[in-house]
Write a protein that holds these residues in place. Sequence first.
Motif, PDB file in Angstrom:
ATOM      1  N   SER A  23     -69.248  68.085 -57.543  1.00  0.00           N
ATOM      2  CA  SER A  23     -67.802  68.152 -57.781  1.00  0.00           C
ATOM      3  C   SER A  23     -67.319  67.032 -58.684  1.00  0.00           C
ATOM      4  O   SER A  23     -66.141  66.662 -58.649  1.00  0.00           O
ATOM      5  CB  SER A  23     -67.057  68.073 -56.443  1.00  0.00           C
ATOM      6  N   GLY A  24     -68.244  66.442 -59.468  1.00  0.00           N
ATOM      7  CA  GLY A  24     -67.831  65.429 -60.441  1.00  0.00           C
ATOM      8  C   GLY A  24     -67.696  64.020 -59.895  1.00  0.00           C
ATOM      9  O   GLY A  24     -67.043  63.174 -60.506  1.00  0.00           O
ATOM     10  N   ASN A  25     -68.318  63.751 -58.754  1.00  0.00           N
ATOM     11  CA  ASN A  25     -68.254  62.398 -58.201  1.00  0.00           C
ATOM     12  C   ASN A  25     -69.616  61.708 -58.216  1.00  0.00           C
ATOM     13  O   ASN A  25     -70.654  62.364 -58.122  1.00  0.00           O
ATOM     14  CB  ASN A  25     -67.761  62.440 -56.754  1.00  0.00           C
ATOM     15  N   ILE A  26     -69.547  60.379 -58.309  1.00  0.00           N
ATOM     16  CA  ILE A  26     -70.758  59.573 -58.183  1.00  0.00           C
ATOM     17  C   ILE A  26     -70.560  58.617 -57.008  1.00  0.00           C
ATOM     18  O   ILE A  26     -69.466  58.088 -56.804  1.00  0.00           O
ATOM     19  CB  ILE A  26     -71.086  58.823 -59.502  1.00  0.00           C
ATOM     20  N   TYR A  27     -71.609  58.445 -56.219  1.00  0.00           N
ATOM     21  CA  TYR A  27     -71.575  57.582 -55.039  1.00  0.00           C
ATOM     22  C   TYR A  27     -72.447  56.371 -55.320  1.00  0.00           C
ATOM     23  O   TYR A  27     -73.577  56.519 -55.810  1.00  0.00           O
ATOM     24  CB  TYR A  27     -72.080  58.335 -53.807  1.00  0.00           C
ATOM     25  N   VAL A  28     -71.912  55.192 -55.015  1.00  0.00           N
ATOM     26  CA  VAL A  28     -72.634  53.953 -55.307  1.00  0.00           C
ATOM     27  C   VAL A  28     -72.709  53.112 -54.034  1.00  0.00           C
ATOM     28  O   VAL A  28     -71.677  52.852 -53.401  1.00  0.00           O
ATOM     29  CB  VAL A  28     -71.921  53.132 -56.409  1.00  0.00           C
ATOM     30  N   TRP A  39     -69.260  53.573 -52.043  1.00  0.00           N
ATOM     31  CA  TRP A  39     -68.023  53.853 -52.752  1.00  0.00           C
ATOM     32  C   TRP A  39     -68.179  55.114 -53.605  1.00  0.00           C
ATOM     33  O   TRP A  39     -69.263  55.397 -54.131  1.00  0.00           O
ATOM     34  CB  TRP A  39     -67.636  52.674 -53.639  1.00  0.00           C
ATOM     35  N   GLN A  40     -67.069  55.863 -53.721  1.00  0.00           N
ATOM     36  CA  GLN A  40     -67.062  57.087 -54.521  1.00  0.00           C
ATOM     37  C   GLN A  40     -66.217  56.855 -55.775  1.00  0.00           C
ATOM     38  O   GLN A  40     -65.102  56.313 -55.681  1.00  0.00           O
ATOM     39  CB  GLN A  40     -66.439  58.217 -53.683  1.00  0.00           C
ATOM     40  N   PHE A  41     -66.776  57.256 -56.920  1.00  0.00           N
ATOM     41  CA  PHE A  41     -66.057  57.155 -58.195  1.00  0.00           C
ATOM     42  C   PHE A  41     -66.153  58.488 -58.924  1.00  0.00           C
ATOM     43  O   PHE A  41     -66.964  59.347 -58.566  1.00  0.00           O
ATOM     44  CB  PHE A  41     -66.674  56.051 -59.081  1.00  0.00           C
ATOM     45  N   LYS A  42     -65.332  58.647 -59.968  1.00  0.00           N
ATOM     46  CA  LYS A  42     -65.459  59.833 -60.832  1.00  0.00           C
ATOM     47  C   LYS A  42     -66.674  59.630 -61.741  1.00  0.00           C
ATOM     48  O   LYS A  42     -66.885  58.537 -62.272  1.00  0.00           O
ATOM     49  CB  LYS A  42     -64.198  60.005 -61.698  1.00  0.00           C
ATOM     50  N   GLU A  56     -77.898  71.570 -50.072  1.00  0.00           N
ATOM     51  CA  GLU A  56     -77.880  72.707 -49.143  1.00  0.00           C
ATOM     52  C   GLU A  56     -76.583  72.720 -48.330  1.00  0.00           C
ATOM     53  O   GLU A  56     -75.964  73.768 -48.142  1.00  0.00           O
ATOM     54  CB  GLU A  56     -79.076  72.637 -48.193  1.00  0.00           C
ATOM     55  N   VAL A  57     -76.196  71.534 -47.838  1.00  0.00           N
ATOM     56  CA  VAL A  57     -74.979  71.453 -47.019  1.00  0.00           C
ATOM     57  C   VAL A  57     -73.854  70.689 -47.727  1.00  0.00           C
ATOM     58  O   VAL A  57     -72.777  70.508 -47.172  1.00  0.00           O
ATOM     59  CB  VAL A  57     -75.268  70.791 -45.649  1.00  0.00           C
ATOM     60  N   ASN A  58     -74.133  70.264 -48.975  1.00  0.00           N
ATOM     61  CA  ASN A  58     -73.146  69.518 -49.772  1.00  0.00           C
ATOM     62  C   ASN A  58     -72.584  68.301 -49.054  1.00  0.00           C
ATOM     63  O   ASN A  58     -71.374  68.145 -48.902  1.00  0.00           O
ATOM     64  CB  ASN A  58     -72.018  70.449 -50.222  1.00  0.00           C
TER      65      ASN A  58
END
Lengths: 428, 142
Positions: free
Chosen positions: A163-168, A202-205, A234-236
């Motif tokens: 969905s266009g997010n990156i997790y760091v 943290w979640q970023f665009k 599979e479960v997003n």
Amino acid sequence: MKKVLILACSVVFAAAAFGSDTTRVKSSSTGIVKKDEAPITLPQGFKSVVIATDLGRARHLTVAANGDVFVKLEKLKEGKGILRLHDKNGDGKADEITGWGNYIGTGIAIKNGYLYASSDENVYRYKIDEKTGKVDTASVEKIVTGLVSQNQHSSKSIALDNSGNIYVNIGAPSNCCQVQDRVKGSPGQDPCPILEKAGGIWQFKADKANQSYAEGVRYATGLRNVVGLDWNTEVNELYCMQHGRDMLFQFFPELFNQKEGAENPAEEMFRLTKGADCGWPYCYYDNDKQQKLMTPEYGGDRKKADRCADKTKSVAQFPGHLAPNGLLFYTGSQFPAKYKNGAFIAFHGSWNRSPEPQAGFFVVFMPFKNGMPNGKWEVFADGFSQIPKGATEGRAKYRPCGLAQGPDGSLYVSDDTNGTIWKVNYSK
Amino acid sequence: MKRVLFALLVLVIASAFGVQQQKPQPGNLKAAMTRGKTVYEATCLACHQPDGLGVQNMNPPLVKTKWVLGDKKALIKIVLKGLQGGEIEIDGDKFHNPMPPQESTLSDQEIADVLTYIRNSFGNKASLVSMGEVKAVRAKLK
């Protein structure tokens, strides 16, 4: 003469143009496998090939659609922090190694035509043509910047959703948020101020430049340090592996004997939803009591759960100090059916089990069903350390760190001691 | 010529005597090593490991490094006051874990013994650290 000059010039220009995406790593022998290293042990039907050696501190890795392997380095190799391994002659081993990026780091991933790579403070991305593996290094964009990086737990792991997010991951620069870090008897800070800007995910665009804390969302907190991080398609949902705290036996011998200190706390796997609080530093998972309990620095006695009762529960627990550095949900079809959507975990191996024998240094498989563990974990790949079983001394020859899946469903494993890359295949 | 020779002889004897005085008694070394090993195992081993080689990226090795074999005062100060983490760099590798200060947990004798132990273990060979040397550094840092 003129002709020769023109020819020479055009050769130079062509070489320069060719080298514009990445720069060839100088010495011709660098990373190229001359002989097969000692093979790792695998379940029946699986085989491994060493595709590259001597890359140095090879942390996480990712594989493009054309089969090129990209490796993030924690120490520059001939001035390069990212390496591209290309197999030109098709023998299954890397024979052309190029590199770019003059920063060290751990995280690397490919998503929607971009290659993402992290330093210990920032996340960058580059345009990549996955059909050729060609990276446009001039297209570099700084996506995330200014993250906490203070010595301990400074590496940044990354994962991307659909969905266009990156997790760091932003690791806590601390063992247990004591007033004096790693000093026996020093109490835990309450509340722990570190959690504002670290000790979580943290979640970023994924496509917006120069984001920092103000633009990001603290997606999950109470995580001391995470290196293995993956999005389960599979479960997003996001999953991570936490490195538990050190020194329980050394600081609290009245609560933990030497063996219990080696086995505790658990290294935990979390399934994360937005707002999760996994409990660090106030809570730890006790492997003997099979429960999340209060940390001794916060008044814990191995019995009290108190405020830990409502923290996010881990979905799997592992023996203490094994250091899970890589997490990968397997989505390929090459391996037998039981592996589909299950988790591979690369354990870097322990140090805080001393004077008990060290452990870890292997890749584990854990079967999954509908996003939850389904059965006990098993050792998948072993033999990396070459330390005799039960020995209390000895240095690991290889330490598994990163995992990646190839386009054909093969599994890649990196080692950050020498920089060895294995490719694991299955055939009946 | 005779005079010169005599002077030389005096010098040689004096220097030999000097060395003899500085040199530890073999018994002293052995006793200090035994006591130092006990301190090492209780206080240092968890991080610096049984082989003294430390942990990559975290806890520095104690083997064949100037931090251990060099200036004794600097070494004593590290043990007394600890480190923040990140100060030690060996061959381009940094070590990031903090070192807890030991000034309130170890006595002068224990610090002298454990430093003598690490300077003469894991393949290291260097002079002893005396209780007086630790005492002097501790007094200076107060």
